[in-house]
Design a protein around this motif. Structure first.
Motif, mmCIF file in Angstrom:
data_model
loop_
_atom_site.group_PDB
_atom_site.id
_atom_site.type_symbol
_atom_site.label_atom_id
_atom_site.label_comp_id
_atom_site.label_asym_id
_atom_site.label_seq_id
_atom_site.Cartn_x
_atom_site.Cartn_y
_atom_site.Cartn_z
ATOM 1 N N ARG A 64 -18.659 -9.388 -0.086
ATOM 2 C CA ARG A 64 -17.205 -9.338 -0.194
ATOM 3 C C ARG A 64 -16.506 -9.830 1.074
ATOM 4 O O ARG A 64 -15.308 -9.588 1.260
ATOM 5 C CB ARG A 64 -16.768 -7.894 -0.514
ATOM 6 C CG ARG A 64 -15.836 -7.818 -1.707
ATOM 7 C CD ARG A 64 -15.532 -6.392 -2.105
ATOM 8 N NE ARG A 64 -16.536 -5.769 -2.915
ATOM 9 C CZ ARG A 64 -16.845 -6.124 -4.171
ATOM 10 N NH1 ARG A 64 -16.215 -7.109 -4.748
ATOM 11 N NH2 ARG A 64 -17.796 -5.501 -4.832
ATOM 12 N N SER A 112 -28.798 -9.027 0.342
ATOM 13 C CA SER A 112 -28.260 -8.308 -0.818
ATOM 14 C C SER A 112 -28.531 -6.815 -0.783
ATOM 15 O O SER A 112 -27.727 -6.021 -1.258
ATOM 16 C CB SER A 112 -28.860 -8.864 -2.102
ATOM 17 O OG SER A 112 -28.291 -10.103 -2.396
ATOM 18 N N MET A 113 -29.693 -6.422 -0.271
ATOM 19 C CA MET A 113 -30.035 -4.998 -0.278
ATOM 20 C C MET A 113 -29.050 -4.233 0.594
ATOM 21 O O MET A 113 -28.988 -4.454 1.804
ATOM 22 C CB MET A 113 -31.471 -4.781 0.254
ATOM 23 C CG MET A 113 -32.549 -5.306 -0.669
ATOM 24 S SD MET A 113 -32.473 -4.546 -2.309
ATOM 25 C CE MET A 113 -31.682 -5.806 -3.262
ATOM 26 N N LEU A 114 -28.296 -3.350 -0.038
ATOM 27 C CA LEU A 114 -27.251 -2.638 0.691
ATOM 28 C C LEU A 114 -27.830 -1.871 1.871
ATOM 29 O O LEU A 114 -28.811 -1.155 1.723
ATOM 30 C CB LEU A 114 -26.521 -1.670 -0.242
ATOM 31 C CG LEU A 114 -25.831 -2.306 -1.451
ATOM 32 C CD1 LEU A 114 -25.323 -1.224 -2.391
ATOM 33 C CD2 LEU A 114 -24.717 -3.219 -1.025
ATOM 34 N N GLY A 142 -20.157 -1.174 2.645
ATOM 35 C CA GLY A 142 -19.264 -0.513 1.683
ATOM 36 C C GLY A 142 -19.518 0.982 1.595
ATOM 37 O O GLY A 142 -20.414 1.513 2.259
ATOM 38 N N ASN A 172 -13.439 1.233 0.007
ATOM 39 C CA ASN A 172 -12.539 0.603 -0.979
ATOM 40 C C ASN A 172 -12.487 1.356 -2.319
ATOM 41 O O ASN A 172 -12.097 0.806 -3.337
ATOM 42 C CB ASN A 172 -12.942 -0.861 -1.212
ATOM 43 C CG ASN A 172 -14.290 -0.994 -1.893
ATOM 44 O OD1 ASN A 172 -14.960 -0.005 -2.177
ATOM 45 N ND2 ASN A 172 -14.690 -2.226 -2.159
ATOM 46 N N TRP A 174 -14.666 2.376 -4.481
ATOM 47 C CA TRP A 174 -15.672 2.193 -5.529
ATOM 48 C C TRP A 174 -16.987 1.677 -4.955
ATOM 49 O O TRP A 174 -17.001 0.982 -3.935
ATOM 50 C CB TRP A 174 -15.180 1.185 -6.589
ATOM 51 C CG TRP A 174 -13.997 1.687 -7.341
ATOM 52 C CD1 TRP A 174 -12.684 1.363 -7.106
ATOM 53 C CD2 TRP A 174 -13.999 2.658 -8.401
ATOM 54 N NE1 TRP A 174 -11.879 2.062 -7.961
ATOM 55 C CE2 TRP A 174 -12.652 2.860 -8.778
ATOM 56 C CE3 TRP A 174 -15.013 3.363 -9.074
ATOM 57 C CZ2 TRP A 174 -12.294 3.743 -9.789
ATOM 58 C CZ3 TRP A 174 -14.646 4.238 -10.080
ATOM 59 C CH2 TRP A 174 -13.303 4.420 -10.430
ATOM 60 N N ALA A 175 -18.070 1.997 -5.619
ATOM 61 C CA ALA A 175 -19.365 1.356 -5.390
ATOM 62 C C ALA A 175 -19.808 0.942 -6.793
ATOM 63 O O ALA A 175 -20.273 1.775 -7.571
ATOM 64 C CB ALA A 175 -20.368 2.302 -4.760
ATOM 65 N N TYR A 176 -19.561 -0.312 -7.122
ATOM 66 C CA TYR A 176 -19.635 -0.793 -8.505
ATOM 67 C C TYR A 176 -18.718 0.100 -9.342
ATOM 68 O O TYR A 176 -17.517 0.161 -9.072
ATOM 69 C CB TYR A 176 -21.081 -0.810 -9.018
ATOM 70 C CG TYR A 176 -21.308 -1.962 -9.990
ATOM 71 C CD1 TYR A 176 -20.484 -2.133 -11.101
ATOM 72 C CD2 TYR A 176 -22.325 -2.884 -9.793
ATOM 73 C CE1 TYR A 176 -20.670 -3.184 -11.974
ATOM 74 C CE2 TYR A 176 -22.514 -3.950 -10.676
ATOM 75 C CZ TYR A 176 -21.687 -4.085 -11.769
ATOM 76 O OH TYR A 176 -21.861 -5.119 -12.630
#
Ligand SMILES: Cc1ncc(C[n+]2csc(CCOP(=O)(O)OP(=O)(O)O)c2C)c(N)n1
Ligand SMILES: [Mg+2]
Length: 312
Positions: A64, A112-114, A142, A172, A174-176
């Motif tokens: 993001r 990609s892996m958070l 996030g 923000n 949300w997480a998905y």
């Protein structure tokens, strides 16, 4: 922030928004290789943070944080070539969103892996410290990402070693489709592992910029890392394929009123620093030409299929 900095930051935020809008058009026309992850409403947390850095500093964006990449000199054309999987794009069609980088341009490629980028960045910051260099590393995380083990271990290590690392927390909402309260107890700032922690209105570009500048000063003086929590809101779904049906429309409406772009424009006007009214049209025209060029670019040459891949 002086007038020329404000104008440049405003242009970066607008360019981010318009680049993403153009990407959405390309997605809807079926041209992109995958989905498009917007930062709508979060442009200040990506742009105003990266904008506070020096040329020698490094960034490690997440999906993001397209805005931070544009601030650091990545061109919209590169982004379009990448999303369209073209052979002349940054990864030659191997990858299809912002997962590319280059240390020479101060860009650590997203992972990609958070959470996984935090220990990577801590390692880079350790190298900077050992070489006694005067520069910092900045990365983003996030709500969901800040609940991972990798985040906790990486930030803990950076704290214990006093590393020059700025972790921008993007709280923000949300997480998905998961609200943070279903994943963690307490606010994001509670997960700082003892790092200097600054909490700001993430939709106020001016405040974000000032806090990121302070974070950089703290890191350069040897007192890092800094956890800079930006309270913001994800105005779109997780990505373009997500219709946000789990979001209360009233909540969206309330946050849309706090959109960082018009807020920054209002602040600039109050200073007597009006942005050029022709800027949006000028950027739109440039982006349309860049997208057209990317659409005309060739796909990857099949003979290069095995280049850049590992074999056992
Ligand atoms: C370790 C790990 N678990 C799950 C995923 C799948 N995933 C990708 S993004 C995402 C949600 C991320 O939410 P957050 O960290 O709050 O960031 P935001 O999308 O709100 O910017 C999930 C679950 C992943 N990439 N990595
Ligand atoms: Mg989130």
């Amino acid at each position: 922030m002086d007038r020329s900095a404000a104008l440049a930051l405003h242009e970066a935020m607008l360019l981010t928004r318009l680049t993403e809008e153009r990407l959405v058009k390309l997605f809807r026309q079926g041209h992109t290789m995958g989905s498009v992850y917007r930062s709508l409403g979060q442009e200040a947390t990506s742009c105003a943070t990266a904008f506070a850095l020096g040329e020698e500093d490094l960034i490690a964006p997440m999906i993001r944080n397209l805005g931070s990449m544009l601030v650091r000199g990545v061109s919209p054309e590169e982004i379009f070539l990448q999303y369209l999987g073209r052979g002349t794009g940054p990864t030659g069609g191997r990858e299809h969103n912002n997962h590319f980088g280059g240390i020479a341009r101060g860009l650590i490629a997203p992972t990609s892996m958070l959470g996984a980028l935090i220990p990577v960045c801590a390692g880079v910051a350790l190298a900077i410290q050992q070489k006694r260099e005067q520069r910092v590393v900045m990365t983003w995380i996030g709500d969901g990402g800040s609940s991972t083990g990798a985040f906790t271990e990486g930030l803990n290590f950076a704290v214990v070693q006093s590393l020059p690392l700025i972790v921008v927390g993007e709280a923000n909402g949300w997480a998905y489709s998961t609200p943070p309260a279903k994943q963690m107890k307490g606010p994001m700032s509670a997960r700082s592992q003892g790092a200097h922690t600054l909490v700001v209105d993430g939709n106020d570009a001016n405040e974000v910029f000032e806090a990121a500048s302070e974070a950089r000063t703290i890191c350069l003086s040897g007192d890092g890392p800094v956890f800079l929590v930006c309270e913001t809101y994800r105005l779109k779904g997780h990505a373009e394929h997500d219709d946000q049906r789990y979001v209360d429309p009233a909540e969206l409406e309330a946050w849309a009123k706090k959109d960082p772009l018009p807020r920054f424009e209002a602040w600039m006007k109050a200073q007597g620093w009006n942005p050029d009214p022709k800027l949006p049209a000028h950027l739109e025209a440039r982006l349309a030409a860049d997208a057209e060029h990317a659409l005309g670019a060739p796909p990857p040459d099949p003979s290069t299929l095995l280049e850049g891949v590992f074999s056992g």
